[in-house]
Design an enzyme around this catalytic site. Structure first.
Site, PDB file in Angstrom:
ATOM      1  N   ARG A   1      13.606  -9.644  39.904  1.00  0.00           N
ATOM      2  CA  ARG A   1      13.586 -10.966  40.703  1.00  0.00           C
ATOM      3  C   ARG A   1      12.896 -10.635  41.890  1.00  0.00           C
ATOM      4  NH1 ARG A   1      18.853 -13.677  43.147  1.00  0.00           N
ATOM      5  NH2 ARG A   1      19.245 -11.470  43.625  1.00  0.00           N
TER       6      ARG A   1
ATOM      7  N   SER B   1      18.077  -0.541  41.642  1.00  0.00           N
ATOM      8  CA  SER B   1      19.434  -0.216  41.634  1.00  0.00           C
ATOM      9  C   SER B   1      19.717   1.074  40.718  1.00  0.00           C
ATOM     10  CB  SER B   1      20.161  -1.501  40.986  1.00  0.00           C
ATOM     11  OG  SER B   1      19.857  -2.479  41.871  1.00  0.00           O
TER      12      SER B   1
ATOM     13  N   ASP C   1      21.230  -1.657  45.378  1.00  0.00           N
ATOM     14  CA  ASP C   1      21.658  -3.123  45.294  1.00  0.00           C
ATOM     15  C   ASP C   1      23.282  -3.234  45.963  1.00  0.00           C
ATOM     16  OD1 ASP C   1      22.931  -1.557  43.167  1.00  0.00           O
ATOM     17  OD2 ASP C   1      23.175  -3.334  41.706  1.00  0.00           O
TER      18      ASP C   1
END
Length: 838
Positions: free
Chosen positions: A541, A605, A659
């Site tokens: 993203r 992450s 994250d």
């Protein structure tokens, strides 16, 4: 003279067809399909009222839960006693159910004895009635030479409306069928029977289930036909039951599976829903009954009233001179002189007219042939209306089942019992034909119940025992997943040991405790535009985040999501990062900011060893990634190099962010007291603000630093072996990193669905689920997605309750993160830039 002949001719024609005057006289009883569809729709609405907790108390159709949760599957077995109390006589039975055999194969054997009940007992005191039942039970044991010392499970068929809170507990709502024993209404019928058995003494009886006769009928037919999920009684009384989705039964806790609902449809119309279909004859029958204004539908349909309806019609037609030349006998004036058995006899195929004449003569009448034809036609119309109304009710039930299961068509079997259905020669054909006409898209089979109410009660008990046995086996299989308080405290202690070991500078640790180089949480003064890039799983993203000056809640976010192909996730590192650089380029074009040179935060992450806020060496891939030549390399530098290779734009990558850290920062922007971040998603991880004095491997002059625990590795050293199940082992061995991330594989979304699939597979192979049929779909790894668990259970409430139980000294608030990892990355970038500028 011609006029006289014409009148005579037409008069003779009228006399030739005596059924026409009956048709005109009873036009209100002749229901066409549009009316039946209307009645069916009204009944569906009444069913909904009865199922709803808000309206059930006032509903005319009671929709009573029976706590029968399954129809037979053929594996039931055992020996049971059964009592069947439903009217002026009752039966005591011994029922033997042999495992794996249907009725046609001799799977159920029965011995029975019928005991009469006097009117005095039916209308006397309830304890005396139940004493008679209990004494008859003891007599049956003596007669059949059944041991009095041995404990006998007993099923009790009680054919009156009861509100059941358990399978073995039911409060009598009201008597019907001319039974009015005093002192039982509102009380537990099963307990009344147990008390009577205790008073009689000399027997060891365990009453396991109380069953309505309609439910018992469905269960009997269901033993030999797996499609039977509806039961109907059309006899002295009338009723229907069916298997309803438990999620719609408000009065019972839980929403998994199905439960048989006893509709008590005899009360349909008690609230006026059938007023426009009620005739003057129905009104007369109701007014003369023991319960005026109650059981309206039953009084239009059931055998207790059909004969009386015919008598009232014939009487009125005779009084008007339409029958018997206006002659009326005393017998015709007497209530009950025409019975439902008479109605059935009148409609016999070959002997119907003769039977009609004989019945009328017995009533002291002198009928002509036309009179006999007319009276026979009255019987036909009254009984035809009954079958039409039953068909409308059944159509409503079958439509509801079809809609509940989101089916375009429905294959189903209806189990039927009752004297009207069994003895009336035309009734079954009429009923079947109308149901199929109202529901042409459904395949409906009707099966006559064989000793339904008695055998079915024993089957309910057998099914209950089967379910209890299987539930115990399922519970035993699932027992290792149920961690008690002591086990959870041990996991807590082991986690603490892992955390403390990871903070030390020397020695390996399963819990990595990686420094994030984030020293501060947001203070609300952050402002400006930042890019956030987020790689956390199968999606990448890109996000533009704008913080307005001094306004914590005034944040604007714009993002675009890109799916990473599996071949890129598991290809080379250069290919992966080139793909990421291409996605960034597309997003910058999309937002029109390709030349802006904005500061960026990179949410990555996966476990990284950081030596500064903008560097991170990948320790290991997780979540299905296996891109080569990445582990041991600086992922920030790999992204910078990929951007250089494109030579289209430039980024100032200020921060590498996990994250979990991003989640904490995002929530801290809303709540300054937030110092812990938790991810419970595809992966599982925690970060928190640690005192720098406790971090041996970092030497900087700051008070705190956020530590990315990477707690998914707890157990990689064997510390969780005592709580790991065989299903966890199977999932681990089939993963891309066997022996690694053991705690994550017990907790995260990437693995929970697969653990459930392994459990389902084991239970099915053991015959405990899905009738032991293992489908190819169930054998497919990953087919049971974790999102299904989220739809079935609420995994957040349990988390919060358990956390508070294990840390009672802490006042913990859980704050869901909004756009956590992306917004958090932007905030970390903003905080880092602010500190650099100070």
């Amino acid at each position: 003279m011609l006029a006289v002949h014409l009148v005579s001719f037409f008069f003779s024609k009228l006399q030739e067809d005596p059924t026409k005057k009956v048709d005109r006289f009873l036009h209100a009883m002749r229901l066409h399909d549009d009316q039946l569809v209307d009645i069916s729709a009204r009944f569906q609405a009444e069913m909904k009222k009865g199922l709803s907790a808000e309206s059930s108390a006032a509903a005319a159709v009671k929709m009573l839960p029976t706590h029968v949760r399954s129809t037979p599957d053929g594996s039931e077995k055992g020996q049971f006693l059964a009592l069947d109390l439903g009217g002026s006589k009752f039966k005591v039975l011994q029922v033997k159910v042999r495992e794996g055999m249907g009725i046609r194969k001799g799977g159920v054997e029965m011995e029975e004895k019928v005991y009469p009940i006097s009117k005095e007992l039916l209308n006397g005191r309830a304890p005396e009635l139940f004493d008679h039942v209990s004494e008859s039970l003891k007599d049956f044991l003596h007669v059949k030479k059944i041991s009095l010392e041995k404990k006998h499970p007993l099923a009790f068929t009680f054919s009156f409306p009861c509100e059941q809170t358990r399978l073995d507990k039911g409060l009598l709502l009201s008597w019907s069928k001319n039974c009015r024993a005093r002192g039982l209404q509102g009380k537990d019928v099963v307990q009344a029977l147990r008390d009577a058995i205790d008073r009689t003494g000399g027997m060891d009886i365990e009453v396991l289930a109380m069953v309505n006769d309609t439910v018992a009928t469905m269960m009997t037919c269901g033993f030999d036909d797996q499609y039977c999920e509806v039961g109907v009684i059309i006899g002295t009384g009338t009723n229907a039951c069916y298997m309803e989705e438990l999620r719609h039964v408000d009065l019972v806790e839980g929403d998994e599976g199905r439960m048989c609902v006893n509709t008590e449809w005899g009360g349909f119309g008690d609230d006026g829903a059938l007023n426009d279909f009620i005739t003057e004859f129905d009104q007369d029958v109701d007014a003369a009954s023991i319960n005026p204004g109650k059981q309206i539908f039953e009084k239009m349909v059931s055998g207790l009233y059909l004969g009386e309806l015919v008598r009232l019609v014939v009487l009125k037609m005779a009084k008007r001179g339409l029958l018997f030349d206006g002659c009326v006998s005393d017998a015709l004036r007497t209530k009950g002189k025409i019975t439902t058995a008479h109605v059935a006899a009148m409609e016999e195929y070959k002997t119907g007219l003769k039977n009609t004449r004989d019945i009328l003569v017995e009533l002291g009448l002198n009928p002509s042939e036309d009179d006999c034809i007319a009276v026979q036609h009255v019987s036909t119309i009254v009984s035809f209306r009954s079958s039409n109304l039953v068909a409308a009710g059944l159509a409503a039930i079958l439509t509801r089942i079809k809609q509940n299961r989101h089916l375009r068509t429905l294959r189903i079997t209806v189990g039927v019992d009752g004297t009207v259905y069994k003895t009336h020669p035309q009734y079954p054909k009429r009923l079947h034909k109308v149901v199929r006409r109202l529901l042409p898209e459904c395949q409906v089979r009707f099966v006559l119940s064989d000793s339904g109410s008695s055998k079915g009660a024993a089957l309910v008990t057998a099914v209950a025992q089967r379910l209890a046995s299987r539930k115990q086996q399922v519970d035993d299989t699932l027992a290792p997943f149920r961690l008690n308080q002591e086990q959870l405290q041990l996991v807590k202690a082991r986690m603490r040991v892992g955390l403390e070991a990871g903070l030390k500078s020397k020695g390996p640790s399963a819990v990595k405790m990686l420094p994030s180089y984030v020293y501060h949480t947001p203070d609300g003064t952050e402002r400006g535009k930042y890019l956030a890039l987020d790689l956390g799983g199968t999606n990448f993203r890109a996000m533009l985040v704008k913080f307005k000056k001094g306004l914590q809640n005034n944040t604007r976010l714009y993002h675009k999501i890109y799916t990473i192909p599996l071949e890129i996730m598991q290809g080379t590192g250069e290919e992966l990062f080139d793909h990421l650089a291409q996605y960034v380029s597309d997003f910058l074009d999309y937002m029109g900011i390709k030349k802006a040179h904005l500061p960026a935060g990179f949410t990555f992450s996966f476990p990284c060893e950081q030596t500064a806020i903008d560097t991170g060496i990948l320790v290991s891939w997780t979540k299905g990634f296996k891109a080569t030549d990445c582990e041991g390399h600086d992922v920030v530098n790999m992204l910078r190099e990929a951007i250089k290779r494109r030579n289209e734009y430039d980024l100032d990558i200020v921060a590498l962010v996990n994250d979990t850290v991003g989640t904490m920062m995002s929530c801290a922007y809303e709540d300054p007291q937030c110092e812990v971040g938790l991810i419970a998603g595809t992966g599982s991880n925690v970060c928190y603000m640690e005192e720098l004095k406790n971090i041996e491997k970092i030497d900087v002059e700051m008070s705190k630093m956020c530590i990315n625990t990477e707690w998914g590795g707890l157990g990689d050293d064997g510390s969780l072996d005592d709580i790991i199940t065989p299903f966890d082992v199977e999932v681990d061995q089939n993963s891309v990193n066997p022996g690694k991330q053991r705690f994550e594989k017990l907790t995260s979304g990437m693995y929970l669905g697969e653990i459930v699939r392994q459990v389902l597979l084991d239970l099915t192979r053991g015959g405990l689920l899905f009738r032991g049929r293992v489908t190819e779909t169930l054998k497919t790894p990953g087919i049971f997605q974790t999102k299904y668990l989220s739809q079935i259970e609420s995994f957040s409430g349990v988390l919060q309750e358990t956390t508070r139980a294990l840390a009672p000294q802490c006042n913990v608030t859980f704050l869901p993160s909004e756009e956590g990892s992306g917004k958090g990355a932007a905030l970390i970038t903003a905080v880092a830039r602010q500190k650099q500028n100070c």
